[in-house]
Scaffold this motif. Structure first.
Motif: not given
Length: 158
Positions: A39-45
């Motif tokens: 599961e993808v929990l967090f993403e950012d740039h």
């Protein structure tokens, strides 16, 4: 551990996030935190364009994980990123107790690319993650994705 097709999928998302950062006027870096379940929990740039150079996505992941995951969940998670963690982010990763890191392009590659574009070096030496956090399992770079990352940096500095 060799880089799998699942790793490639998450790394491609990181490159897309880096592209999004560049298109919004920021430096092209993107990262994704994935649980052991997939599961993808967090993403950012990156969000450094405003002047706060601590606003790296890897640092945001470390802070989010410390607030939202148990030590065991952090240890079993994987951080994917378009570029190898800088020393600040590698230290945050280790202090929080996150697991494996998979990156598309290395700090060494980035330093070479930027030097070739006559970009002044950053104020912090671009050390490998393993020099900062020797117990963190690390995979990368991935040549075909590294070339995509290089193209983003060329757009920024070209």
């Amino acid at each position: 551990m060799p880089i799998s097709e699942t790793d490639h999928i998450h790394l491609r998302r990181c490159v897309a996030l880096a592209r999004q950062a560049l298109e919004s006027g920021d430096e092209p870096f993107g990262s994704v935190l994935v649980a052991s379940s997939g599961e993808v929990l967090f993403e950012d740039h990156n969000h450094v364009a405003g002047g706060d150079h601590t606003q790296h996505p890897e640092f945001a992941i470390a802070r989010w994980a410390a607030r939202n995951l148990s030590p065991e969940e952090r240890r079993r998670a994987t951080v994917y990123t378009s570029g190898e963690h800088c020393p600040m982010c590698a230290a945050a990763h280790a202090w929080v107790g996150l697991g494996r890191i998979v990156y598309a392009s290395s700090s060494e590659q980035l330093a070479q690319w930027l030097a070739g574009m006559d970009v002044p070096p950053p104020p912090v030496n671009p050390l490998p993650i393993t020099d900062i956090a020797p117990d963190v399992p690390v995979e990368g770079p991935v040549p075909e994705l590294a070339e995509e990352v290089r193209a983003l940096h060329r757009r920024l500095h070209g």
